[in-house]
Design an enzyme around this catalytic site. Structure first.
Site, mmCIF file in Angstrom:
data_model
loop_
_atom_site.group_PDB
_atom_site.id
_atom_site.type_symbol
_atom_site.label_atom_id
_atom_site.label_comp_id
_atom_site.label_asym_id
_atom_site.label_seq_id
_atom_site.Cartn_x
_atom_site.Cartn_y
_atom_site.Cartn_z
ATOM 1 C CB ALA A 56 -0.949 -0.004 1.192
ATOM 2 C CB THR A 57 4.132 2.210 1.462
ATOM 3 O OG1 THR A 57 3.738 2.146 2.842
ATOM 4 C CG2 THR A 57 5.124 3.342 1.287
ATOM 5 C CG ASN B 19 -3.459 3.611 10.296
ATOM 6 O OD1 ASN B 19 -4.014 4.598 9.806
ATOM 7 N ND2 ASN B 19 -2.298 3.694 10.894
ATOM 8 C CD GLN C 69 -5.596 -0.980 8.860
ATOM 9 O OE1 GLN C 69 -6.208 -1.944 9.322
ATOM 10 N NE2 GLN C 69 -4.299 -0.811 9.072
ATOM 11 C CG HIS D 52 0.920 -6.733 5.276
ATOM 12 N ND1 HIS D 52 0.969 -6.341 6.600
ATOM 13 C CD2 HIS D 52 1.095 -5.614 4.541
ATOM 14 C CE1 HIS D 52 1.184 -5.033 6.647
ATOM 15 N NE2 HIS D 52 1.265 -4.582 5.412
ATOM 16 C CB THR E 2 10.550 -9.214 -12.364
ATOM 17 O OG1 THR E 2 11.476 -8.982 -13.406
ATOM 18 C CG2 THR E 2 10.094 -10.664 -12.388
ATOM 19 C CB CYS F 265 6.916 5.211 25.972
ATOM 20 S SG CYS F 265 7.200 6.477 27.198
#
Lengths: 404, 138
Positions: A74-75, A154, A182, A204, A243, A328
Protein backbone atom coordinates in the site's frame (compact mmCIF):
# COMPACT_ATOMS: atom_id res chain seq x y z
CA UNK A 1 -5.42 -24.26 25.41
CA UNK A 2 -4.12 -20.77 24.81
CA UNK A 3 -1.00 -20.17 22.82
CA UNK A 4 1.06 -17.24 24.10
CA UNK A 5 1.58 -14.51 23.21
CA UNK A 6 -1.92 -13.77 21.93
CA UNK A 7 -1.91 -11.66 18.77
CA UNK A 8 -4.34 -8.74 18.87
CA UNK A 9 -2.50 -6.34 16.58
CA UNK A 10 -4.13 -7.27 13.29
CA UNK A 11 -4.23 -3.68 12.07
CA UNK A 12 -0.45 -3.80 11.93
CA UNK A 13 -0.40 -7.05 10.01
CA UNK A 14 -2.23 -10.37 9.85
CA UNK A 15 -0.92 -13.91 9.74
CA UNK A 16 -1.04 -15.58 6.34
CA UNK A 17 -4.10 -17.80 6.04
CA UNK A 18 -2.98 -21.45 5.55
CA UNK A 19 -5.19 -21.59 2.43
CA UNK A 20 -3.26 -18.62 1.03
CA UNK A 21 0.08 -20.23 1.80
CA UNK A 22 -1.01 -23.45 0.16
CA UNK A 23 -1.91 -21.60 -3.02
CA UNK A 24 1.47 -19.85 -3.04
CA UNK A 25 3.82 -22.77 -2.43
CA UNK A 26 3.96 -24.24 -5.97
CA UNK A 27 4.96 -20.82 -7.31
CA UNK A 28 8.21 -20.75 -5.34
CA UNK A 29 9.85 -23.84 -6.77
CA UNK A 30 7.73 -25.41 -9.47
CA UNK A 31 6.05 -22.58 -11.36
CA UNK A 32 8.79 -20.04 -10.80
CA UNK A 33 8.73 -18.53 -14.27
CA UNK A 34 8.93 -14.84 -15.03
CA UNK A 35 5.42 -13.75 -15.99
CA UNK A 36 6.97 -11.57 -18.69
CA UNK A 37 8.70 -14.52 -20.42
CA UNK A 38 6.46 -14.86 -23.45
CA UNK A 39 8.29 -17.69 -25.18
CA UNK A 40 8.07 -20.72 -22.89
CA UNK A 41 5.76 -22.65 -20.61
CA UNK A 42 7.34 -21.34 -17.40
CA UNK A 43 6.49 -17.80 -18.38
CA UNK A 44 2.98 -18.73 -19.55
CA UNK A 45 2.28 -20.44 -16.23
CA UNK A 46 3.40 -17.35 -14.35
CA UNK A 47 1.33 -15.05 -16.52
CA UNK A 48 -1.70 -17.27 -16.14
CA UNK A 49 -1.36 -17.19 -12.34
CA UNK A 50 -1.03 -13.39 -12.36
CA UNK A 51 -4.06 -13.02 -14.62
CA UNK A 52 -6.11 -15.23 -12.34
CA UNK A 53 -5.02 -13.27 -9.26
CA UNK A 54 -5.91 -10.04 -11.07
CA UNK A 55 -9.45 -11.38 -11.47
CA UNK A 56 -9.62 -12.37 -7.81
CA UNK A 57 -8.49 -8.92 -6.64
CA UNK A 58 -10.80 -7.14 -9.09
CA UNK A 59 -13.77 -9.25 -7.99
CA UNK A 60 -13.33 -8.26 -4.34
CA UNK A 61 -13.57 -4.53 -5.11
CA UNK A 62 -15.94 -4.61 -8.09
CA UNK A 63 -13.27 -3.61 -10.61
CA UNK A 64 -12.28 -4.84 -14.05
CA UNK A 65 -9.12 -7.01 -13.93
CA UNK A 66 -7.39 -4.63 -16.37
CA UNK A 67 -7.70 -1.90 -13.75
CA UNK A 68 -5.47 -3.68 -11.21
CA UNK A 69 -1.79 -2.67 -11.05
CA UNK A 70 0.30 -4.90 -8.83
CA UNK A 71 2.74 -3.18 -6.48
CA UNK A 72 4.88 -4.02 -3.46
CA UNK A 73 2.20 -2.88 -1.03
CA UNK A 74 0.00 0.00 0.00
CA UNK A 75 2.86 2.42 0.61
CA UNK A 76 3.96 2.04 -3.00
CA UNK A 77 0.35 2.18 -4.21
CA UNK A 78 -0.22 5.44 -2.32
CA UNK A 79 3.01 6.92 -3.68
CA UNK A 80 2.16 5.86 -7.22
CA UNK A 81 -1.39 7.17 -7.02
CA UNK A 82 -0.58 10.57 -5.52
CA UNK A 83 2.73 11.33 -7.23
CA UNK A 84 1.51 9.72 -10.45
CA UNK A 85 -1.62 11.87 -10.62
CA UNK A 86 0.24 15.01 -9.57
CA UNK A 87 2.69 14.57 -12.42
CA UNK A 88 0.21 13.37 -15.02
CA UNK A 89 -2.29 16.18 -14.41
CA UNK A 90 0.25 18.96 -13.77
CA UNK A 91 -1.29 21.05 -16.53
CA UNK A 92 -4.65 21.08 -14.80
CA UNK A 93 -3.36 22.19 -11.41
CA UNK A 94 -1.28 21.49 -8.36
CA UNK A 95 -3.74 21.27 -5.47
CA UNK A 96 -4.35 18.11 -3.43
CA UNK A 97 -6.87 17.61 -0.64
CA UNK A 98 -6.22 15.09 2.11
CA UNK A 99 -6.84 14.58 5.84
CA UNK A 100 -4.65 14.97 8.92
CA UNK A 101 -5.32 11.42 10.09
CA UNK A 102 -4.09 9.72 6.92
CA UNK A 103 -1.31 7.15 7.04
CA UNK A 104 2.23 8.50 6.74
CA UNK A 105 2.49 6.95 3.28
CA UNK A 106 -0.06 9.54 2.15
CA UNK A 107 0.96 12.46 4.38
CA UNK A 108 4.66 12.18 3.68
CA UNK A 109 4.02 11.75 -0.04
CA UNK A 110 2.01 14.97 0.04
CA UNK A 111 4.76 16.72 2.01
CA UNK A 112 7.27 15.58 -0.59
CA UNK A 113 5.10 17.01 -3.36
CA UNK A 114 4.78 20.31 -1.50
CA UNK A 115 8.53 20.72 -1.98
CA UNK A 116 7.93 20.21 -5.71
CA UNK A 117 5.31 22.93 -5.88
CA UNK A 118 2.13 21.18 -4.80
CA UNK A 119 -0.40 22.94 -2.61
CA UNK A 120 -1.96 20.58 -0.12
CA UNK A 121 -5.01 21.06 2.10
CA UNK A 122 -4.99 18.85 5.19
CA UNK A 123 -8.56 18.63 6.44
CA UNK A 124 -9.23 18.42 10.17
CA UNK A 125 -11.48 15.68 11.48
CA UNK A 126 -14.02 16.07 14.25
CA UNK A 127 -13.50 14.40 17.64
CA UNK A 128 -14.93 11.18 16.16
CA UNK A 129 -12.22 11.12 13.50
CA UNK A 130 -14.69 11.88 10.71
CA UNK A 131 -14.67 14.50 8.00
CA UNK A 132 -17.77 15.73 6.21
CA UNK A 133 -18.37 15.93 2.46
CA UNK A 134 -19.09 19.65 2.99
CA UNK A 135 -15.56 20.16 4.33
CA UNK A 136 -14.17 18.51 1.24
CA UNK A 137 -16.33 20.52 -1.14
CA UNK A 138 -15.36 23.77 0.55
CA UNK A 139 -11.69 22.94 -0.02
CA UNK A 140 -12.00 22.23 -3.75
CA UNK A 141 -10.33 24.84 -5.98
CA UNK A 142 -10.13 25.17 -9.77
CA UNK A 143 -6.58 23.85 -9.47
CA UNK A 144 -7.50 20.75 -7.42
CA UNK A 145 -6.28 17.61 -9.16
CA UNK A 146 -6.74 15.01 -6.46
CA UNK A 147 -8.68 14.24 -3.32
CA UNK A 148 -7.00 11.48 -1.30
CA UNK A 149 -8.97 10.29 1.71
CA UNK A 150 -8.55 6.98 3.46
CA UNK A 151 -11.41 4.51 3.51
CA UNK A 152 -10.83 3.48 7.11
CA UNK A 153 -8.26 4.58 9.65
CA UNK A 154 -5.52 2.26 10.85
CA UNK A 155 -5.45 3.44 14.46
CA UNK A 156 -9.12 3.90 15.29
CA UNK A 157 -10.86 2.08 12.42
CA UNK A 158 -13.12 5.02 11.60
CA UNK A 159 -14.74 4.77 8.15
CA UNK A 160 -14.99 8.01 6.16
CA UNK A 161 -18.04 8.88 4.03
CA UNK A 162 -16.18 7.78 0.90
CA UNK A 163 -19.19 7.48 -1.40
CA UNK A 164 -20.41 11.01 -0.69
CA UNK A 165 -16.91 12.46 -1.05
CA UNK A 166 -16.31 10.58 -4.31
CA UNK A 167 -19.59 11.93 -5.71
CA UNK A 168 -18.48 15.48 -4.91
CA UNK A 169 -15.13 14.87 -6.51
CA UNK A 170 -16.84 13.67 -9.65
CA UNK A 171 -19.17 16.67 -9.68
CA UNK A 172 -16.17 18.98 -9.63
CA UNK A 173 -14.13 16.94 -12.08
CA UNK A 174 -11.49 16.03 -9.50
CA UNK A 175 -9.95 12.56 -9.20
CA UNK A 176 -10.61 10.63 -6.01
CA UNK A 177 -8.04 8.30 -4.46
CA UNK A 178 -8.61 6.25 -1.32
CA UNK A 179 -6.11 4.38 0.81
CA UNK A 180 -8.29 1.35 1.52
CA UNK A 181 -5.55 -0.71 3.16
CA UNK A 182 -7.55 -1.35 6.31
CA UNK A 183 -10.96 -1.63 4.68
CA UNK A 184 -10.54 -4.01 1.75
CA UNK A 185 -11.34 -7.54 2.79
CA UNK A 186 -13.00 -6.38 6.01
CA UNK A 187 -16.02 -4.46 4.76
CA UNK A 188 -17.66 -4.33 1.32
CA UNK A 189 -15.75 -1.98 -0.96
CA UNK A 190 -16.99 -1.43 -4.51
CA UNK A 191 -15.15 0.98 -6.75
CA UNK A 192 -18.15 1.44 -9.05
CA UNK A 193 -20.82 1.89 -6.37
CA UNK A 194 -18.47 4.06 -4.29
CA UNK A 195 -17.25 6.09 -7.29
CA UNK A 196 -13.55 5.58 -6.60
CA UNK A 197 -10.95 6.51 -9.24
CA UNK A 198 -7.83 5.11 -7.53
CA UNK A 199 -7.63 2.71 -4.61
CA UNK A 200 -4.65 1.35 -2.66
CA UNK A 201 -4.71 -2.06 -1.02
CA UNK A 202 -2.24 -4.52 0.44
CA UNK A 203 -2.20 -8.28 1.00
CA UNK A 204 -0.77 -8.47 4.51
CA UNK A 205 -3.71 -6.78 6.21
CA UNK A 206 -6.08 -9.42 4.86
CA UNK A 207 -4.26 -12.67 5.62
CA UNK A 208 -1.99 -12.49 2.60
CA UNK A 209 1.82 -12.19 2.47
CA UNK A 210 3.81 -9.02 3.08
CA UNK A 211 5.44 -7.22 0.17
CA UNK A 212 2.59 -7.29 -2.31
CA UNK A 213 -0.32 -4.98 -2.93
CA UNK A 214 -2.22 -3.31 -5.71
CA UNK A 215 -3.42 0.00 -7.03
CA UNK A 216 -6.78 0.16 -8.71
CA UNK A 217 -6.72 2.68 -11.56
CA UNK A 218 -10.06 3.42 -13.20
CA UNK A 219 -10.18 2.89 -16.99
CA UNK A 220 -13.60 4.28 -17.82
CA UNK A 221 -15.56 7.39 -16.81
CA UNK A 222 -12.98 8.80 -16.56
CA UNK A 223 -9.95 6.99 -17.89
CA UNK A 224 -7.32 7.70 -15.25
CA UNK A 225 -3.61 7.74 -15.93
CA UNK A 226 -0.71 7.93 -13.55
CA UNK A 227 2.90 8.69 -14.37
CA UNK A 228 5.05 5.71 -13.44
CA UNK A 229 7.41 6.26 -10.55
CA UNK A 230 9.97 3.63 -11.53
CA UNK A 231 11.65 3.28 -14.87
CA UNK A 232 12.12 -0.13 -16.39
CA UNK A 233 10.49 -2.78 -18.50
CA UNK A 234 7.09 -1.15 -18.70
CA UNK A 235 5.18 -3.83 -16.83
CA UNK A 236 1.62 -3.29 -15.62
CA UNK A 237 0.49 -1.20 -18.58
CA UNK A 238 3.59 0.96 -18.20
CA UNK A 239 2.53 2.20 -14.79
CA UNK A 240 4.74 -0.02 -12.66
CA UNK A 241 7.92 -1.54 -13.98
CA UNK A 242 9.57 -4.46 -12.26
CA UNK A 243 9.37 -8.24 -12.56
CA UNK A 244 6.07 -9.35 -11.14
CA UNK A 245 6.15 -10.98 -7.70
CA UNK A 246 4.20 -13.97 -8.99
CA UNK A 247 4.18 -15.89 -5.71
CA UNK A 248 3.09 -12.86 -3.72
CA UNK A 249 0.48 -11.95 -6.31
CA UNK A 250 -0.95 -15.48 -6.17
CA UNK A 251 -1.17 -15.05 -2.38
CA UNK A 252 -2.86 -11.66 -2.69
CA UNK A 253 -5.38 -13.11 -5.15
CA UNK A 254 -6.20 -16.04 -2.92
CA UNK A 255 -6.49 -13.77 0.12
CA UNK A 256 -8.97 -11.60 -1.78
CA UNK A 257 -10.99 -14.61 -2.87
CA UNK A 258 -11.26 -15.90 0.71
CA UNK A 259 -12.18 -12.46 2.02
CA UNK A 260 -14.96 -12.22 -0.55
CA UNK A 261 -16.50 -15.59 0.34
CA UNK A 262 -15.92 -15.40 4.11
CA UNK A 263 -16.44 -11.71 4.80
CA UNK A 264 -19.99 -11.88 6.06
CA UNK A 265 -19.41 -14.80 8.40
CA UNK A 266 -16.03 -13.46 9.57
CA UNK A 267 -17.43 -10.01 10.26
CA UNK A 268 -20.37 -11.35 12.25
CA UNK A 269 -18.11 -13.44 14.47
CA UNK A 270 -15.24 -10.96 14.83
CA UNK A 271 -17.42 -7.92 15.53
CA UNK A 272 -19.28 -9.85 18.23
CA UNK A 273 -15.99 -10.62 19.97
CA UNK A 274 -14.80 -7.04 19.51
CA UNK A 275 -18.01 -5.70 21.00
CA UNK A 276 -17.70 -8.01 23.99
CA UNK A 277 -14.08 -7.02 24.58
CA UNK A 278 -14.98 -3.35 24.36
CA UNK A 279 -18.06 -3.59 26.54
CA UNK A 280 -16.22 -5.46 29.26
CA UNK A 281 -13.25 -3.09 29.29
CA UNK A 282 -15.54 -0.06 29.34
CA UNK A 283 -17.11 -1.26 32.58
CA UNK A 284 -13.95 0.12 34.17
CA UNK A 285 -14.02 3.71 35.37
CA UNK A 286 -12.47 6.34 33.12
CA UNK A 287 -12.10 4.14 30.06
CA UNK A 288 -13.06 5.68 26.73
CA UNK A 289 -13.30 4.52 23.11
CA UNK A 290 -11.38 6.72 20.68
CA UNK A 291 -13.11 7.61 17.44
CA UNK A 292 -16.58 6.93 16.09
CA UNK A 293 -18.11 3.63 17.17
CA UNK A 294 -20.90 4.00 14.65
CA UNK A 295 -18.75 4.34 11.52
CA UNK A 296 -16.05 1.82 12.28
CA UNK A 297 -14.40 -1.34 11.02
CA UNK A 298 -15.71 -4.52 12.65
CA UNK A 299 -12.43 -5.82 14.06
CA UNK A 300 -10.83 -2.89 15.89
CA UNK A 301 -11.25 -0.94 19.08
CA UNK A 302 -9.03 1.79 20.42
CA UNK A 303 -9.50 2.49 24.13
CA UNK A 304 -7.88 4.99 26.48
CA UNK A 305 -7.52 3.97 30.10
CA UNK A 306 -7.13 7.32 31.76
CA UNK A 307 -4.32 7.85 34.31
CA UNK A 308 -2.39 4.83 33.05
CA UNK A 309 0.43 5.15 30.53
CA UNK A 310 0.17 2.92 27.46
CA UNK A 311 3.65 1.47 27.35
CA UNK A 312 3.63 0.74 31.05
CA UNK A 313 0.29 -0.95 30.49
CA UNK A 314 1.59 -3.08 27.63
CA UNK A 315 4.40 -4.26 29.85
CA UNK A 316 1.78 -5.52 32.29
CA UNK A 317 0.05 -7.55 29.59
CA UNK A 318 3.10 -9.08 28.01
CA UNK A 319 1.16 -12.12 26.82
CA UNK A 320 -0.95 -9.83 24.64
CA UNK A 321 0.40 -8.27 21.46
CA UNK A 322 -1.40 -4.95 21.03
CA UNK A 323 -0.24 -1.45 20.19
CA UNK A 324 -0.43 1.88 21.94
CA UNK A 325 -0.66 5.53 20.93
CA UNK A 326 1.73 6.26 23.76
CA UNK A 327 4.81 8.29 22.97
CA UNK A 328 7.06 5.75 24.56
CA UNK A 329 6.30 3.21 21.87
CA UNK A 330 7.75 5.46 19.21
CA UNK A 331 11.24 6.83 18.86
CA UNK A 332 9.88 10.35 18.53
CA UNK A 333 8.48 10.56 22.08
CA UNK A 334 5.38 12.12 20.54
CA UNK A 335 2.04 10.44 21.12
CA UNK A 336 -0.08 9.26 18.20
CA UNK A 337 -0.66 12.07 15.71
CA UNK A 338 -3.97 10.47 14.77
CA UNK A 339 -5.32 10.66 18.31
CA UNK A 340 -3.97 14.18 18.65
CA UNK A 341 -5.67 15.16 15.40
CA UNK A 342 -9.01 14.11 16.90
CA UNK A 343 -8.38 16.79 19.50
CA UNK A 344 -7.70 14.29 22.26
CA UNK A 345 -5.57 15.49 25.17
CA UNK A 346 -2.02 14.19 24.91
CA UNK A 347 -2.65 12.51 28.21
CA UNK A 348 -5.45 10.39 26.72
CA UNK A 349 -3.34 9.59 23.68
CA UNK A 350 -0.61 8.32 26.01
CA UNK A 351 -3.16 6.06 27.69
CA UNK A 352 -4.50 4.32 24.61
CA UNK A 353 -4.39 0.73 23.47
CA UNK A 354 -5.42 -0.53 20.05
CA UNK A 355 -6.89 -4.00 19.81
CA UNK A 356 -7.16 -5.55 16.35
CA UNK A 357 -8.93 -8.89 16.01
CA UNK A 358 -8.72 -11.36 13.15
CA UNK A 359 -10.52 -14.36 11.74
CA UNK A 360 -8.20 -16.48 13.90
CA UNK A 361 -9.04 -14.74 17.18
CA UNK A 362 -10.88 -17.01 19.62
CA UNK A 363 -13.38 -16.36 22.41
CA UNK A 364 -10.85 -17.75 24.92
CA UNK A 365 -8.28 -15.22 23.76
CA UNK A 366 -10.80 -12.43 24.30
CA UNK A 367 -11.59 -13.77 27.79
CA UNK A 368 -7.89 -13.71 28.57
CA UNK A 369 -7.48 -10.20 27.18
CA UNK A 370 -10.39 -8.82 29.19
CA UNK A 371 -9.14 -10.30 32.45
CA UNK A 372 -5.51 -9.33 32.05
CA UNK A 373 -6.00 -5.83 30.68
CA UNK A 374 -8.36 -5.10 33.54
CA UNK A 375 -5.90 -6.44 36.13
CA UNK A 376 -3.02 -4.46 34.65
CA UNK A 377 -5.03 -1.22 34.53
CA UNK A 378 -6.14 -1.62 38.14
CA UNK A 379 -2.61 -2.43 39.29
CA UNK A 380 -1.08 0.53 37.48
CA UNK A 381 -3.74 2.90 38.74
CA UNK A 382 -2.82 1.90 42.27
CA UNK A 383 0.64 3.23 41.55
CA UNK A 384 -0.45 6.24 39.51
CA UNK A 385 -0.19 9.64 41.22
CA UNK A 386 -2.70 10.96 38.66
CA UNK A 387 -5.27 8.38 39.62
CA UNK A 388 -4.83 9.31 43.29
CA UNK A 389 -5.33 12.99 42.46
CA UNK A 390 -8.37 12.19 40.35
CA UNK A 391 -9.83 10.19 43.23
CA UNK A 392 -9.19 13.11 45.59
CA UNK A 393 -11.09 15.36 43.21
CA UNK A 394 -8.05 17.39 42.13
CA UNK A 395 -8.38 18.87 38.67
CA UNK A 396 -5.19 17.85 36.88
CA UNK A 397 -5.53 20.84 34.59
CA UNK A 398 -5.23 23.15 37.60
CA UNK A 399 -1.70 21.93 38.32
CA UNK A 400 1.30 23.71 36.84
CA UNK A 401 3.37 20.79 35.57
CA UNK A 402 7.10 21.08 35.22
CA UNK A 403 7.85 20.67 31.55
CA UNK A 404 10.59 18.23 30.73
CA UNK B 1 12.86 -3.37 22.70
CA UNK B 2 13.51 -5.79 25.53
CA UNK B 3 13.57 -4.62 29.13
CA UNK B 4 16.39 -5.58 31.47
CA UNK B 5 15.62 -8.10 34.20
CA UNK B 6 15.99 -5.42 36.85
CA UNK B 7 13.42 -3.18 35.16
CA UNK B 8 11.03 -6.09 34.93
CA UNK B 9 11.61 -6.96 38.58
CA UNK B 10 10.89 -3.40 39.77
CA UNK B 11 7.87 -3.20 37.49
CA UNK B 12 6.42 -6.47 38.73
CA UNK B 13 7.39 -5.97 42.37
CA UNK B 14 7.57 -2.23 42.85
CA UNK B 15 9.19 -1.19 46.13
CA UNK B 16 7.59 1.39 48.36
CA UNK B 17 4.47 2.37 46.49
CA UNK B 18 2.37 4.69 48.52
CA UNK B 19 1.66 8.07 49.96
CA UNK B 20 3.13 9.89 52.95
CA UNK B 21 1.32 12.69 54.75
CA UNK B 22 2.56 15.71 52.86
CA UNK B 23 1.31 18.11 55.53
CA UNK B 24 3.90 16.80 58.00
CA UNK B 25 6.93 19.00 58.49
CA UNK B 26 9.40 16.15 58.13
CA UNK B 27 7.92 14.91 54.83
CA UNK B 28 9.23 16.25 51.53
CA UNK B 29 7.29 15.75 48.31
CA UNK B 30 8.53 15.97 44.74
CA UNK B 31 6.03 15.88 41.88
CA UNK B 32 7.77 16.03 38.51
CA UNK B 33 6.93 15.42 34.86
CA UNK B 34 3.67 16.18 33.09
CA UNK B 35 0.70 14.06 32.00
CA UNK B 36 0.98 15.27 28.41
CA UNK B 37 4.58 14.06 28.29
CA UNK B 38 3.52 10.62 29.42
CA UNK B 39 5.51 10.61 32.68
CA UNK B 40 4.59 11.88 36.12
CA UNK B 41 6.53 10.85 39.24
CA UNK B 42 5.69 11.66 42.80
CA UNK B 43 8.42 10.82 45.25
CA UNK B 44 8.22 11.45 48.98
CA UNK B 45 10.73 11.20 51.79
CA UNK B 46 10.17 11.14 55.54
CA UNK B 47 13.14 12.37 57.54
CA UNK B 48 13.99 11.42 61.09
CA UNK B 49 14.26 14.85 62.66
CA UNK B 50 16.84 13.84 65.21
CA UNK B 51 19.29 12.07 62.95
CA UNK B 52 18.56 13.68 59.58
CA UNK B 53 18.28 10.20 58.09
CA UNK B 54 15.58 9.39 55.53
CA UNK B 55 13.56 6.76 57.37
CA UNK B 56 10.90 6.20 54.73
CA UNK B 57 10.40 6.88 51.03
CA UNK B 58 7.36 6.30 48.86
CA UNK B 59 6.51 6.81 45.22
CA UNK B 60 3.72 6.73 42.71
CA UNK B 61 4.45 6.94 39.00
CA UNK B 62 2.43 7.35 35.82
CA UNK B 63 4.68 6.22 33.00
CA UNK B 64 6.37 3.40 31.20
CA UNK B 65 8.08 0.44 32.85
CA UNK B 66 11.43 2.21 32.96
CA UNK B 67 9.91 5.23 34.69
CA UNK B 68 8.25 2.99 37.27
CA UNK B 69 11.48 1.06 37.82
CA UNK B 70 13.58 4.25 38.12
CA UNK B 71 11.36 5.67 40.83
CA UNK B 72 11.05 2.34 42.63
CA UNK B 73 14.83 2.02 42.70
CA UNK B 74 15.19 5.63 43.89
CA UNK B 75 13.03 4.97 46.95
CA UNK B 76 15.14 1.92 47.76
CA UNK B 77 18.33 3.94 47.58
CA UNK B 78 16.92 6.85 49.58
CA UNK B 79 15.99 4.90 52.66
CA UNK B 80 18.72 4.98 55.28
CA UNK B 81 20.64 7.81 53.61
CA UNK B 82 21.04 11.25 55.14
CA UNK B 83 19.41 14.08 53.23
CA UNK B 84 22.80 15.32 52.11
CA UNK B 85 23.88 11.88 50.93
CA UNK B 86 20.64 11.58 49.00
CA UNK B 87 21.61 14.63 46.98
CA UNK B 88 24.50 12.72 45.51
CA UNK B 89 22.28 10.20 43.72
CA UNK B 90 22.95 10.75 40.04
CA UNK B 91 20.67 9.76 37.20
CA UNK B 92 23.52 7.86 35.54
CA UNK B 93 23.72 5.58 38.59
CA UNK B 94 20.10 4.65 37.90
CA UNK B 95 20.80 4.16 34.19
CA UNK B 96 23.66 1.82 35.06
CA UNK B 97 21.82 -0.15 37.73
CA UNK B 98 18.74 -0.72 35.53
CA UNK B 99 20.64 -1.01 32.24
CA UNK B 100 18.37 1.60 30.65
CA UNK B 101 18.76 2.10 26.90
CA UNK B 102 19.46 5.64 25.60
CA UNK B 103 15.80 6.28 24.74
CA UNK B 104 14.91 5.71 28.41
CA UNK B 105 17.53 7.94 30.01
CA UNK B 106 14.91 10.63 30.52
CA UNK B 107 13.20 8.28 33.02
CA UNK B 108 16.29 8.35 35.22
CA UNK B 109 16.59 12.12 34.84
CA UNK B 110 13.03 12.44 36.03
CA UNK B 111 13.79 10.25 39.06
CA UNK B 112 16.79 12.40 39.99
CA UNK B 113 14.66 15.52 39.62
CA UNK B 114 12.00 13.95 41.84
CA UNK B 115 14.59 13.26 44.56
CA UNK B 116 15.93 16.83 44.44
CA UNK B 117 12.44 18.33 44.39
CA UNK B 118 11.41 16.24 47.40
CA UNK B 119 14.55 17.24 49.31
CA UNK B 120 14.02 20.91 48.53
CA UNK B 121 10.43 20.69 49.65
CA UNK B 122 11.67 19.23 52.92
CA UNK B 123 14.37 21.91 53.26
CA UNK B 124 12.01 24.81 52.61
CA UNK B 125 9.51 23.42 55.10
CA UNK B 126 12.26 23.38 57.67
CA UNK B 127 13.47 26.89 57.04
CA UNK B 128 16.46 26.00 54.88
CA UNK B 129 17.42 27.40 51.49
CA UNK B 130 16.55 25.17 48.55
CA UNK B 131 19.57 23.57 46.90
CA UNK B 132 20.24 25.02 43.47
CA UNK B 133 20.18 22.40 40.78
CA UNK B 134 23.62 22.77 39.30
CA UNK B 135 22.91 20.10 36.74
CA UNK B 136 20.39 21.44 34.31
CA UNK B 137 18.86 18.64 32.34
CA UNK B 138 16.52 20.65 30.21
Amino acid sequence: MLDFPIYLDNNATTPVDPRVLEAMIPYFTKFFGNAASRNHAFGWKGEEAVDYAREQVAALIGADPKEIIFTSGATESNNLAIKGVFEMYAQKGNHIITVETEHKAVLDTCKHLEKLGAEVTYLKTDIQGLITPEQVEAAIRPTTVLISIMYANNEIGVIQPVKEIAALAKKHGVLFHTDATQAVGKIPVDVIADGIDLLSLTAHKMYGPKGVGALYVRRKNPRVKVTSQMDGGGHERGMRSGTLNVTGIVGLGKACEICKTDMEADTARISKMRDRLEKELLTMEEAYVNGSVEHRLPHITNISFKYVEGEGLMMGIKNLAVSSGSACTSASLEPSYVLKALGLDDELAHSSLRFGLSRFTTEEEIDYAIEHVRDAVLKLREMSPLWEMFKEGIDLKSIVWAEH
Amino acid sequence: MAYSEKVIDHYQNPRNIGTLDKSKKNVGTGLVGAPECGDVMRLQIEVDEETGIIKDAKFKTFGCGSAIASSSLATEWLKGKSVNEALTIDNMDIVEELALPPVKIHCSVLAEDAIKTAINDYRVKNGLEPIEDTKKHY
